[in-house]
Enzyme design. Sequence first.
Site, PDB file in Angstrom:
ATOM      1  N   HIS A 215       0.997  -1.252   0.208  1.00 52.32           N
ATOM      2  CA  HIS A 215       0.060  -0.049   0.067  1.00 52.32           C
ATOM      3  C   HIS A 215       0.774   1.126   0.066  1.00 52.32           C
ATOM      4  O   HIS A 215       0.962   2.362  -0.819  1.00 52.32           O
ATOM      5  CB  HIS A 215      -1.274   0.224   0.897  1.00 52.32           C
ATOM      6  CG  HIS A 215      -1.643   1.138   0.779  1.00 52.32           C
ATOM      7  ND1 HIS A 215      -3.360   0.456  -0.038  1.00 52.32           N
ATOM      8  CD2 HIS A 215      -2.673   2.597   0.981  1.00 52.32           C
ATOM      9  CE1 HIS A 215      -3.514   1.672  -0.267  1.00 52.32           C
ATOM     10  NE2 HIS A 215      -3.346   2.916  -0.051  1.00 52.32           N
ATOM     11  N   TYR A 219       2.042   5.515  -2.148  1.00 52.59           N
ATOM     12  CA  TYR A 219       1.963   6.700  -1.961  1.00 52.59           C
ATOM     13  C   TYR A 219       3.337   7.524  -1.866  1.00 52.59           C
ATOM     14  O   TYR A 219       3.679   8.520  -2.783  1.00 52.59           O
ATOM     15  CB  TYR A 219       2.029   7.077  -0.156  1.00 52.59           C
ATOM     16  CG  TYR A 219       0.870   6.768   0.013  1.00 52.59           C
ATOM     17  CD1 TYR A 219      -0.656   7.616  -0.166  1.00 52.59           C
ATOM     18  CD2 TYR A 219       0.084   5.802   0.865  1.00 52.59           C
ATOM     19  CE1 TYR A 219      -1.636   7.452   0.414  1.00 52.59           C
ATOM     20  CE2 TYR A 219      -1.392   5.170   0.900  1.00 52.59           C
ATOM     21  CZ  TYR A 219      -1.974   6.505   0.884  1.00 52.59           C
ATOM     22  OH  TYR A 219      -3.413   6.007   0.919  1.00 52.59           O
ATOM     23  N   HIS A 366      -9.663   1.396  -9.855  1.00 51.09           N
ATOM     24  CA  HIS A 366      -9.440   1.911  -9.121  1.00 51.09           C
ATOM     25  C   HIS A 366      -8.381   2.771  -8.935  1.00 51.09           C
ATOM     26  O   HIS A 366      -7.582   3.682  -9.292  1.00 51.09           O
ATOM     27  CB  HIS A 366      -9.604   1.460  -7.648  1.00 51.09           C
ATOM     28  CG  HIS A 366      -9.270   1.931  -6.198  1.00 51.09           C
ATOM     29  ND1 HIS A 366      -9.727   3.377  -5.393  1.00 51.09           N
ATOM     30  CD2 HIS A 366      -8.384   1.651  -5.902  1.00 51.09           C
ATOM     31  CE1 HIS A 366      -9.372   3.996  -4.657  1.00 51.09           C
ATOM     32  NE2 HIS A 366      -8.071   2.839  -4.697  1.00 51.09           N
ATOM     33  N   PHE A 367      -7.371   1.219  -9.229  1.00 49.06           N
ATOM     34  CA  PHE A 367      -6.014   2.015  -8.658  1.00 49.06           C
ATOM     35  C   PHE A 367      -5.209   2.343 -10.321  1.00 49.06           C
ATOM     36  O   PHE A 367      -4.074   3.206 -10.492  1.00 49.06           O
ATOM     37  CB  PHE A 367      -5.056   1.046  -8.273  1.00 49.06           C
ATOM     38  CG  PHE A 367      -4.614   0.029  -9.034  1.00 49.06           C
ATOM     39  CD1 PHE A 367      -3.768  -0.561 -10.627  1.00 49.06           C
ATOM     40  CD2 PHE A 367      -5.428  -1.955  -8.697  1.00 49.06           C
ATOM     41  CE1 PHE A 367      -3.726  -1.347 -10.836  1.00 49.06           C
ATOM     42  CE2 PHE A 367      -5.087  -2.622  -9.382  1.00 49.06           C
ATOM     43  CZ  PHE A 367      -4.227  -2.743 -10.684  1.00 49.06           C
ATOM     44  N   HIS A 368      -5.897   2.043 -11.348  1.00 47.70           N
ATOM     45  CA  HIS A 368      -5.746   2.853 -12.221  1.00 47.70           C
ATOM     46  C   HIS A 368      -6.194   3.916 -12.287  1.00 47.70           C
ATOM     47  O   HIS A 368      -5.493   5.031 -13.131  1.00 47.70           O
ATOM     48  CB  HIS A 368      -6.118   1.866 -13.901  1.00 47.70           C
ATOM     49  CG  HIS A 368      -5.273   0.767 -14.523  1.00 47.70           C
ATOM     50  ND1 HIS A 368      -5.876  -0.649 -13.823  1.00 47.70           N
ATOM     51  CD2 HIS A 368      -4.509   0.829 -15.283  1.00 47.70           C
ATOM     52  CE1 HIS A 368      -3.994  -1.537 -14.436  1.00 47.70           C
ATOM     53  NE2 HIS A 368      -3.682  -0.810 -15.434  1.00 47.70           N
ATOM     54  N   ARG A 429     -11.126 -10.408 -11.358  1.00 47.91           N
ATOM     55  CA  ARG A 429      -9.646  -9.445 -11.819  1.00 47.91           C
ATOM     56  C   ARG A 429      -8.550 -10.371 -12.766  1.00 47.91           C
ATOM     57  O   ARG A 429      -8.814 -11.940 -12.094  1.00 47.91           O
ATOM     58  CB  ARG A 429      -9.152  -8.606 -10.814  1.00 47.91           C
ATOM     59  CG  ARG A 429      -8.010  -9.054 -10.345  1.00 47.91           C
ATOM     60  CD  ARG A 429      -7.969  -7.924  -9.093  1.00 47.91           C
ATOM     61  NE  ARG A 429      -6.975  -7.459  -9.623  1.00 47.91           N
ATOM     62  CZ  ARG A 429      -5.928  -6.533  -8.520  1.00 47.91           C
ATOM     63  NH1 ARG A 429      -6.517  -6.395  -7.730  1.00 47.91           N
ATOM     64  NH2 ARG A 429      -5.313  -6.077  -8.545  1.00 47.91           N
ATOM     65  N   ARG A 430      -8.062 -10.152 -13.449  1.00 46.51           N
ATOM     66  CA  ARG A 430      -7.021 -11.283 -13.548  1.00 46.51           C
ATOM     67  C   ARG A 430      -6.705 -12.394 -14.715  1.00 46.51           C
ATOM     68  O   ARG A 430      -6.373 -13.644 -14.361  1.00 46.51           O
ATOM     69  CB  ARG A 430      -6.121 -11.442 -12.680  1.00 46.51           C
ATOM     70  CG  ARG A 430      -5.598 -10.352 -10.855  1.00 46.51           C
ATOM     71  CD  ARG A 430      -4.799 -10.520 -10.414  1.00 46.51           C
ATOM     72  NE  ARG A 430      -3.853  -9.969  -9.788  1.00 46.51           N
ATOM     73  CZ  ARG A 430      -4.533  -9.375  -7.861  1.00 46.51           C
ATOM     74  NH1 ARG A 430      -5.874 -10.958  -7.741  1.00 46.51           N
ATOM     75  NH2 ARG A 430      -4.033  -8.436  -7.659  1.00 46.51           N
TER      76      ARG A 430
END
Lengths: 541, 263, 187
Positions: A215, A219, A366-368, A429-430
Amino acid sequence: MLTSKRLILAHFWLAFIVFGAALVLGAWQMFVRSPLNAWHFNPEFYYRSVTAHGSAMGYVFPTLIAMGFGYAITEASFEKALIGRRWAWTGFFLVAVGAVVAMIPVSLGLASVLYTFYPPMVGNPFYYIGVVMVVVGSWIWVALMVINFVIWKRENPGKPVPLAMYANVAGCLLWGWTAVGAALEILFLILPVALGFKSTIDAGLARVFFSWSLHAIVYFWLIPTYIAYYTIFPRAIGGRLYSDAMARISFILFVVVAMPIGVHHLFADPQVGAGFKFMHSVFTGLVALPTLLTVFTICASAEIASRLRGGRGAFGWIGALPWSNPIMLATALSLVMLGFGGAGGLINMSYQLDATVHNTQWITGHFHLIFGGAIVIMYFAIAYDLWPHLTDRALDSFGLMRTQLWLWFIGMIVTTFPWHYVGILGMPRRMAYYDYANPAISPQAFSVTMSAIGGFILLLSGLLFLLVLIRGQFGARGEAGAYRFAVPLHMPARIPVALNSFGLWLALMVGLTVVNYGFPIAQLMALNETSVPAVYVGAGR
Amino acid sequence: MSDQPLFSPRNPWFGISVGVTAAIAVLSAVAGLIWLPLAQPNLKLASVWDAICSAAGVPRAAVQEAAVKPDFKTSNVVMTSEMLTKVDQVSIGRGATLAQRCAICHGPQGVSDAHSPNLAGQFAAVTYKELNDFKTGARVSVVMSPFAAAMSDQDMKDVAAYYAYLPRVPSNNLDTGRAAPAVVVTGAPLRNIPPCGSCHGDIDNKAGSPWLGGQSAVYIKAQLEAFASGTRRNDISQQMRNIARQMTAEEIDQVAHYYEAQP
Amino acid sequence: MATETDHSLGEAVAARIERRWATLSIVIVGVLVGMAAYIGIHQATMPQGRVETADPRTLHLSGEFIESNLGSELAADGSVIVRAIGQQYSFTPQCVVVPAETPITFRATSADVVHGFLIEGTNINTMLVPGYVTDLPVRFKAPGDHLMPCQEFCGIGHQGMWGKVKVVDKAAFRDMAAAKRRLTCVD
């Protein structure tokens, strides 16, 4: 004044070349798994591509950006040459060679384990060795930044460290500590098995170590973006930074609470106790704080710039912003994507809501949106802003830059919004392909097609971006002047020692790690019976 | 203020940041480790200490309740990815001697046209597992069971090592130009059929899954049908029955003929 | 002199606005965390309460995950226990049958690598990590069919790992359970 221009340019160029290659893979993946493709292909190619795309975009690209930008910040904000330039080149070559070493087995299909590793699956050792080399290369950068910071402070007692450098060192320290989790996982759990010294591995413990990195790495990717928000954006639009102290507090909060929250990736895992999951959930909530503070400060800084230009009214000032300026445009689009992505993140952090979307396409969306969207669009802005200073040539294809930024934004929205939606429908996913002919899956076909189209828009935007940079290398010669960062509205003459150093924050970072991770790791390490046989991949035939 | 030492209780930055962080950590620990677990009736916690231990994740072995026992023999082989992957020359030599009695059906070089499986170049773990299952009765064959019954564990390992050492020989039906049927390349995801090659070695190898190239179509078809109908049940935890029972008769036929034509 | 006062006045205003925003931010975060805790208590949707271990090598030899013990069991108290394993590349049982409106406990583990499952159309979603047992209380509202894909990358055949869940009427399930001790809907 930037003196190590070749060093910085080398980092940025390598970063963007890796980015371009990984972007092509990404677009291909979006295509082959969509209904646009009649999926009669070897699924192994898909997982090979995902491994390469993830490793390049997650480990190599942002690391090189942070490193190159870090060197630029050091020289520009301290107004002196970087100390340890030769070491910096060593770090650069370690990252470059590590990337190649990792990518060879991946491209041969010997390490299709995805960039998140997934032990007990174990691939070719050179993949992991390459990743470690990338991390070690970046640790040289961490050390150099800290050394430059300490020496400058010694030479300038009592003076506030420039905000850009303070934030840069915050990012370094966060990364230095965060990377330890994945490094422990690779060095002590995976590599002994990949090299054949051991044949069992504790998959649960490996996942806990990886969550330590997983995680906070986000950042680390984010910090160059936030530095650009605080120190480039207000200057680029002719305004002032609203508050210097609040900016420092935001970066400090990242250092302290970005790390001890990784178990929220393991909410559904059976090897971590519910109590520690709750504790990590609480701290995950806290990490929203610096972002909320940042959004306020940046919007307030924009308002200052607008009013200086004659903007009026409660909302009228928004129209008076210099929208034709690519940095303005990039920051605004970035904040919009950060808003949507952050809202999604608040859903993921709650373990009740997370159950609905865990490991579905929602997470990928989300993370894209956060990384590929909000963060990477600011990497573009950083490059646009720095390029004339690095090349001593004008970068003036503003129209092309605006088109590129808009295409990136549109492409990202078109890609990720349907992606979130099919996640809610329960699409895992994946997976290399889905049987859209089946009535249970067919309602998802349209959304996946949309995402694939978005992927192609992103590819186009990425190519335009590279075109702008290449044109910049051949533009008209011109002295760009000294590289400056935004000045705060109220420049503090003196600042509290806490906001000018990291000792206290490092202590809290390590302390919280021990509190939140110490027991789960210790007790899993003490547990022998959960070491399970490795499953070697790519060893067929 | 800036001259004040940082790590001092009199520096408000120190006191407040450490105090707030510690307070959040302690409160979330109390809530997560004591309050929330005790609020859950289904956990049946004995005491506060039990609550803390369970919420902290102190492991315990799963409670063993009486399980329903099988009414047939299941395989007792413990398969791992590295099983019998190390080449042992002594074992191969012993295996060569032992394998003479197998030659009638499986051919002197591990290849035959008798619709019995070709063993040359087969993964050692596969040959070993099947011999073991014949011996324990998890797999039944009028011909094989008596042979296996007479073999020791080491015998089985040796024979397996020997056949793994022999080179694969292309079958008489070799036809590499033959187009792969859809069920081989991509399987049928929603029927839970993965691509054959993801286990059987053409793409990746799952421990215990045989190499299929060049095997007799008659044999492959017979085994798939046996898995589908449940007459063969030595695949651990139904890993092959799950797939075979989802295949259509036509797909079974296509797969059998495709693999027979492969090297 | 006047500008100096304006300056410090401006600075004070700026600081006050900033403090208000910071307070609001803290309140927002506090409310979100509080919500999670509240729901955790009142709807009992906490993560798995205990960590349990199981050896993936020997699941098929003894214990609760042997082949003949997998499937749905009607317990004496009327609740249902579903035992399942994940392996490359299927769940066993491949089709899980459960009654509607009944407390159900899923007990599952992995025989090889990390798997996971989610049941489409529900909030049921969890991980299977080899070495550990996943224990998940669930409840289905109404009869119907659901897909149950593996949601964690588990190897090259991952995209083919789809199980099914069939939710049947409570009474129908009880009739089935009278005839057989471990139920599945595998044909």
